[in-house]
Design a protein around this motif. Sequence first.
Motif, PDB file in Angstrom:
ATOM      1  N   GLY A 108      36.445  30.105  31.053  1.00 22.51           N
ATOM      2  CA  GLY A 108      35.642  31.281  31.349  1.00 22.51           C
ATOM      3  C   GLY A 108      36.195  32.050  32.531  1.00 22.51           C
ATOM      4  N   ILE A 109      35.330  32.317  33.495  1.00 18.33           N
ATOM      5  CA  ILE A 109      35.712  33.105  34.656  1.00 18.33           C
ATOM      6  C   ILE A 109      36.903  32.473  35.376  1.00 18.33           C
ATOM      7  CG2 ILE A 109      34.932  33.899  36.926  1.00 18.33           C
ATOM      8  CD1 ILE A 109      32.076  34.036  35.664  1.00 18.33           C
ATOM      9  N   MET A 110      36.924  31.142  35.487  1.00 21.50           N
ATOM     10  CA  MET A 110      38.013  30.478  36.222  1.00 21.50           C
ATOM     11  C   MET A 110      39.364  30.701  35.552  1.00 21.50           C
ATOM     12  SD  MET A 110      36.718  29.454  38.956  1.00 21.50           S
ATOM     13  CE  MET A 110      38.268  28.752  39.535  1.00 21.50           C
ATOM     14  N   SER A 111      39.390  30.877  34.241  1.00 19.45           N
ATOM     15  CA  SER A 111      40.643  31.190  33.557  1.00 19.45           C
ATOM     16  C   SER A 111      41.197  32.527  34.054  1.00 19.45           C
ATOM     17  CB  SER A 111      40.413  31.241  32.038  1.00 19.45           C
ATOM     18  OG  SER A 111      41.561  31.699  31.372  1.00 19.45           O
ATOM     19  N   THR A 112      40.333  33.521  34.170  1.00 19.19           N
ATOM     20  CA  THR A 112      40.774  34.816  34.677  1.00 19.19           C
ATOM     21  C   THR A 112      41.110  34.739  36.161  1.00 19.19           C
ATOM     22  OG1 THR A 112      39.442  35.956  33.006  1.00 19.19           O
ATOM     23  CG2 THR A 112      40.130  37.242  34.911  1.00 19.19           C
ATOM     24  N   VAL A 113      40.383  33.906  36.906  1.00 20.60           N
ATOM     25  CA  VAL A 113      40.690  33.724  38.322  1.00 20.60           C
ATOM     26  C   VAL A 113      42.135  33.263  38.499  1.00 20.60           C
ATOM     27  CG1 VAL A 113      40.203  32.289  40.347  1.00 20.60           C
ATOM     28  CG2 VAL A 113      38.319  33.331  39.074  1.00 20.60           C
ATOM     29  N   ARG A 114      42.569  32.322  37.704  1.00 18.04           N
ATOM     30  CA  ARG A 114      43.941  31.829  37.837  1.00 18.04           C
ATOM     31  C   ARG A 114      44.959  32.932  37.537  1.00 18.04           C
ATOM     32  NH1 ARG A 114      41.173  27.270  35.771  1.00 18.04           N
ATOM     33  NH2 ARG A 114      41.576  27.844  33.599  1.00 18.04           N
ATOM     34  N   ALA A 115      44.672  33.754  36.528  1.00 18.16           N
ATOM     35  CA  ALA A 115      45.591  34.846  36.190  1.00 18.16           C
ATOM     36  C   ALA A 115      45.624  35.911  37.281  1.00 18.16           C
ATOM     37  CB  ALA A 115      45.186  35.462  34.854  1.00 18.16           C
ATOM     38  N   VAL A 116      44.483  36.201  37.874  1.00 20.27           N
ATOM     39  CA  VAL A 116      44.424  37.209  38.935  1.00 20.27           C
ATOM     40  C   VAL A 116      45.143  36.711  40.183  1.00 20.27           C
ATOM     41  CG1 VAL A 116      42.825  38.310  40.567  1.00 20.27           C
ATOM     42  CG2 VAL A 116      42.375  38.415  38.111  1.00 20.27           C
ATOM     43  N   ARG A 117      44.969  35.458  40.507  1.00 23.62           N
ATOM     44  CA  ARG A 117      45.663  34.919  41.681  1.00 23.62           C
ATOM     45  C   ARG A 117      47.181  34.984  41.508  1.00 23.62           C
ATOM     46  NH1 ARG A 117      41.887  29.529  42.798  1.00 23.62           N
ATOM     47  NH2 ARG A 117      40.148  30.637  43.802  1.00 23.62           N
ATOM     48  N   ALA A 118      47.655  34.831  40.274  1.00 24.02           N
ATOM     49  CA  ALA A 118      49.099  34.861  40.016  1.00 24.02           C
ATOM     50  C   ALA A 118      49.656  36.277  39.998  1.00 24.02           C
ATOM     51  CB  ALA A 118      49.397  34.168  38.688  1.00 24.02           C
ATOM     52  N   SER A 147      35.235  43.266  42.069  1.00 24.56           N
ATOM     53  CA  SER A 147      36.146  42.155  42.296  1.00 24.56           C
ATOM     54  C   SER A 147      35.481  40.907  41.703  1.00 24.56           C
ATOM     55  CB  SER A 147      36.431  42.006  43.791  1.00 24.56           C
ATOM     56  OG  SER A 147      35.279  41.547  44.487  1.00 24.56           O
ATOM     57  N   GLY A 148      35.813  39.728  42.204  1.00 27.54           N
ATOM     58  CA  GLY A 148      35.116  38.532  41.734  1.00 27.54           C
ATOM     59  C   GLY A 148      35.984  37.557  40.977  1.00 27.54           C
ATOM     60  N   TYR A 149      37.238  37.941  40.683  1.00 23.38           N
ATOM     61  CA  TYR A 149      38.161  37.027  40.017  1.00 23.38           C
ATOM     62  C   TYR A 149      39.197  36.473  41.000  1.00 23.38           C
ATOM     63  CZ  TYR A 149      36.414  38.832  35.522  1.00 23.38           C
ATOM     64  OH  TYR A 149      35.635  39.190  34.447  1.00 23.38           O
ATOM     65  N   GLY A 150      38.920  36.607  42.294  1.00 24.31           N
ATOM     66  CA  GLY A 150      39.832  36.073  43.295  1.00 24.31           C
ATOM     67  C   GLY A 150      39.325  34.765  43.875  1.00 24.31           C
ATOM     68  N   LEU A 151      38.084  34.815  44.385  1.00 23.94           N
ATOM     69  CA  LEU A 151      37.360  33.653  44.898  1.00 23.94           C
ATOM     70  C   LEU A 151      37.980  33.009  46.129  1.00 23.94           C
ATOM     71  CD1 LEU A 151      36.126  31.837  41.648  1.00 23.94           C
ATOM     72  CD2 LEU A 151      35.152  33.801  42.837  1.00 23.94           C
ATOM     73  N   THR A 152      39.009  33.620  46.698  1.00 23.37           N
ATOM     74  CA  THR A 152      39.453  33.296  48.052  1.00 23.37           C
ATOM     75  C   THR A 152      39.425  34.598  48.832  1.00 23.37           C
ATOM     76  OG1 THR A 152      41.812  33.753  47.690  1.00 23.37           O
ATOM     77  CG2 THR A 152      41.012  31.517  47.157  1.00 23.37           C
ATOM     78  N   THR A 153      39.439  34.484  50.151  1.00 19.18           N
ATOM     79  CA  THR A 153      39.398  35.700  50.965  1.00 19.18           C
ATOM     80  C   THR A 153      40.572  36.614  50.643  1.00 19.18           C
ATOM     81  OG1 THR A 153      38.264  34.514  52.746  1.00 19.18           O
ATOM     82  CG2 THR A 153      39.363  36.587  53.315  1.00 19.18           C
ATOM     83  N   GLY A 154      41.772  36.040  50.597  1.00 14.84           N
ATOM     84  CA  GLY A 154      42.951  36.858  50.335  1.00 14.84           C
ATOM     85  C   GLY A 154      42.946  37.487  48.964  1.00 14.84           C
ATOM     86  N   ASP A 155      42.511  36.734  47.967  1.00 11.51           N
ATOM     87  CA  ASP A 155      42.548  37.255  46.599  1.00 11.51           C
ATOM     88  C   ASP A 155      41.427  38.260  46.333  1.00 11.51           C
ATOM     89  OD1 ASP A 155      44.845  35.929  45.346  1.00 11.51           O
ATOM     90  OD2 ASP A 155      43.743  34.090  45.738  1.00 11.51           O
ATOM     91  N   GLU A 156      40.271  38.080  46.962  1.00  9.31           N
ATOM     92  CA  GLU A 156      39.227  39.097  46.829  1.00  9.31           C
ATOM     93  C   GLU A 156      39.666  40.405  47.485  1.00  9.31           C
ATOM     94  OE1 GLU A 156      36.098  39.147  45.187  1.00  9.31           O
ATOM     95  OE2 GLU A 156      37.096  37.453  44.228  1.00  9.31           O
ATOM     96  N   LEU A 157      40.278  40.313  48.646  1.00  7.29           N
ATOM     97  CA  LEU A 157      40.792  41.522  49.292  1.00  7.29           C
ATOM     98  C   LEU A 157      41.897  42.158  48.457  1.00  7.29           C
ATOM     99  CD1 LEU A 157      40.870  40.353  53.009  1.00  7.29           C
ATOM    100  CD2 LEU A 157      39.377  42.105  52.027  1.00  7.29           C
ATOM    101  N   LYS A 158      42.743  41.337  47.842  1.00 10.50           N
ATOM    102  CA  LYS A 158      43.798  41.871  46.967  1.00 10.50           C
ATOM    103  C   LYS A 158      43.184  42.656  45.816  1.00 10.50           C
ATOM    104  CE  LYS A 158      45.855  39.019  44.098  1.00 10.50           C
ATOM    105  NZ  LYS A 158      46.735  37.946  43.574  1.00 10.50           N
TER     106      LYS A 158
END
Length: 407
Positions: A108-118, A147-158
């Motif tokens: 689900g959401i975590m699958s997209t989180v991994r793609a966004v972080r990459a 936002s919301g697919y980063g879930l870390t400070t750096g990735d949410e800001l990205k």
Amino acid sequence: MKIVIRNARVVTTDGSDPAARRGGEMSGLRVLPCARVWIKDGLIDSIDADPGEDSPEDWRDLDAAGRVVMPAFIDCHTHACFAGDRLDEWEMKRRGAAYLDILRAGGGIMSTVRAVRAASQEQLAELLLVRLTAMLNHGTGTAEVKSGYGLTTGDELKMLRAIRDAGALWPGTVVPTALLGHAIDPDQPDFVDRTIRETLPAVSAEFPGITIDAFCEAGAWTLADTLRLFERALELGHPLRVHADQFNSLGLIGHAARLGLRSIDHLEASDARALTELAASGAAGVVLPCCGLHVDGRYADARSLIDRGGAVAVATNFNPGSAPCYAVPMAVALAVRFNRLTPAEAITATTANAAAILDFTDRGRLEAGLRADIIMLRHRDERLLAHDFGDNPVDAVIVGGRIIRHA
């Protein structure tokens, strides 16, 4: 550019109040069967009856030929900034897997989180701009993007920077929202505390006043943790919206008035008591019928919310998992069929009410002095916007007084 749209069936909400229409007010449309809309310096200069005369030579002339001219759509709930896809998850659903079970298993959401972080900030902005262009061609002049697919400070800001960057290149208006309370990352110890203690202040410092959002749901953010996030966000001066009552009603609606929530979005699991509370709270309800079509056939009871005096908006919820649809006309068609709105209410819900949720007073209606975000449909009866579905009914798009598309 000076533009006159003549021989138009002008359709807009009745009255000039920029507040959200509630209850029976949502049915109030003002229709001018044969009118001209004068556009100058990016604004609506005037609207008058069409006498059938030639337009002045120094004005660009668009003949509507009796077609509907109305405010451009405002899509007030999207997750259009993402990378990757969720096709494997979609096949799992076809085999009977439940959405929350997929989420708990790391999909689900975590699958997209991994793609966004990459992905890089530049890649995210490029992907978003392509989607925004498609949305614009289907009549969306203003889009909220979370936002919301980063879930870390750096990735949410990205993500928020990518949303800002794409918006700067798009003719329409992009409104970023910081969805800090989305999924729970099982790989980050003390994730909720870290989000409230670290990510929220960092976002607040770089994006002061941005709306903060959360997904209050079983398997995501609990009611107690959502309230902790929101109370801290209020201390930092942020307005609030929330995803709630999608699968389970956890009681968030009872806090809407105290928190000053702008909207509560989803509402598929809201019962009559919750809808009564919402109607009295001052917050609007945002219904997302594309999600019901794609996920599980469940739809919010917008009819009951309106009948109780509530305000309703309709949005696409465009995202790669639960609502892969960016077309507001499709959301309108579904909202009339399954959320039980009338066509007039659906027009209000995607224009004036969506503008009010995003705190805009200069759009969502057609009247002199407002921003010239205008669409022309192929239809000569506005009810066909809800009746027909499956293709693009938008023949022309004008944003900020510029002709973006004209068929």
